[in-house]
Scaffold this motif. Sequence first.
Motif, short mmCIF file in Angstrom:
data_model
loop_
_atom_site.label_atom_id
_atom_site.label_comp_id
_atom_site.label_asym_id
_atom_site.label_seq_id
_atom_site.Cartn_x
_atom_site.Cartn_y
_atom_site.Cartn_z
N MET A 148 13.72 7.84 1.36
CA MET A 148 12.86 7.55 2.50
C MET A 148 11.55 8.33 2.34
O MET A 148 11.58 9.52 2.04
CB MET A 148 13.58 7.96 3.79
CG MET A 148 12.72 7.81 5.03
SD MET A 148 13.58 8.25 6.55
CE MET A 148 14.72 6.90 6.67
N PRO A 149 10.43 7.68 2.51
CA PRO A 149 9.15 8.38 2.38
C PRO A 149 8.96 9.39 3.51
O PRO A 149 9.60 9.30 4.55
CB PRO A 149 8.12 7.24 2.49
CG PRO A 149 8.84 6.18 3.24
CD PRO A 149 10.28 6.29 2.86
N LEU A 150 8.08 10.37 3.27
CA LEU A 150 7.78 11.34 4.31
C LEU A 150 6.97 10.66 5.39
O LEU A 150 5.83 10.24 5.18
CB LEU A 150 6.98 12.51 3.73
CG LEU A 150 7.76 13.51 2.88
CD1 LEU A 150 6.81 14.59 2.36
CD2 LEU A 150 8.87 14.15 3.67
N SER A 151 7.57 10.50 6.55
CA SER A 151 6.86 9.90 7.68
C SER A 151 7.44 10.47 8.96
O SER A 151 8.58 10.91 9.00
CB SER A 151 7.00 8.38 7.68
OG SER A 151 8.36 8.01 7.82
N TYR A 152 6.62 10.46 9.99
CA TYR A 152 7.09 10.90 11.30
C TYR A 152 7.86 9.76 11.94
O TYR A 152 7.66 8.60 11.59
CB TYR A 152 5.91 11.29 12.19
CG TYR A 152 5.18 12.52 11.71
CD1 TYR A 152 5.79 13.77 11.75
CD2 TYR A 152 3.89 12.43 11.23
CE1 TYR A 152 5.12 14.90 11.31
CE2 TYR A 152 3.20 13.55 10.79
CZ TYR A 152 3.82 14.79 10.84
OH TYR A 152 3.16 15.90 10.39
N PRO A 153 8.76 10.07 12.88
CA PRO A 153 9.47 8.99 13.57
C PRO A 153 8.49 8.01 14.20
O PRO A 153 7.49 8.43 14.79
CB PRO A 153 10.27 9.73 14.65
CG PRO A 153 10.47 11.11 14.09
CD PRO A 153 9.22 11.40 13.32
N GLU B 215 13.08 15.00 6.09
CA GLU B 215 13.49 16.41 6.13
C GLU B 215 14.29 16.72 7.39
O GLU B 215 14.50 17.89 7.72
CB GLU B 215 12.25 17.31 6.07
CG GLU B 215 11.47 17.14 4.78
CD GLU B 215 10.14 17.86 4.78
OE1 GLU B 215 9.74 18.38 5.84
OE2 GLU B 215 9.49 17.89 3.73
N CYS B 216 14.78 15.70 8.08
CA CYS B 216 15.50 15.88 9.35
C CYS B 216 16.79 16.65 9.12
O CYS B 216 17.59 16.28 8.26
CB CYS B 216 15.79 14.52 10.00
SG CYS B 216 16.66 14.69 11.56
N ARG B 217 17.00 17.69 9.90
CA ARG B 217 18.22 18.53 9.78
C ARG B 217 19.25 18.17 10.84
O ARG B 217 20.38 18.63 10.77
CB ARG B 217 17.84 19.99 9.94
CG ARG B 217 16.82 20.48 8.94
CD ARG B 217 17.50 21.01 7.70
NE ARG B 217 16.52 21.57 6.76
CZ ARG B 217 16.15 20.98 5.65
NH1 ARG B 217 16.63 19.79 5.34
NH2 ARG B 217 15.29 21.56 4.84
N THR C 283 16.44 8.83 10.40
CA THR C 283 17.40 9.56 9.57
C THR C 283 18.66 9.88 10.35
O THR C 283 19.77 9.58 9.91
CB THR C 283 16.77 10.87 9.04
OG1 THR C 283 15.62 10.55 8.26
CG2 THR C 283 17.76 11.65 8.18
N CYS C 284 18.50 10.50 11.53
CA CYS C 284 19.67 10.91 12.31
C CYS C 284 20.00 9.93 13.43
O CYS C 284 21.09 9.98 14.00
CB CYS C 284 19.47 12.31 12.89
SG CYS C 284 18.17 12.43 14.14
#
Length: 59
Positions: free
Chosen positions: A1-6, A53-55, A25-26
């Motif tokens: 998944m590319p780096l993007s904001y929700p 990068e979602c944790r 992601t989550c």
Amino acid sequence: MPLSYPPIRAVEVDGEKRWQATCRTCGQDVCSRPQVVKAAVDEMRRAHGYEAECRRAER
């Protein structure tokens, strides 16, 4: 998944346009409830960070 904001999407609440963002992601909503002001949602999604990068998904 590319780096993007929700992504932000428009939702109808009682016939009024509001804004919401959901992390792909989550699967959780970035905002606890739809916001009237789109800028507030934009600030929350930037605070959430990039979806890649979602944790939250690890919990």
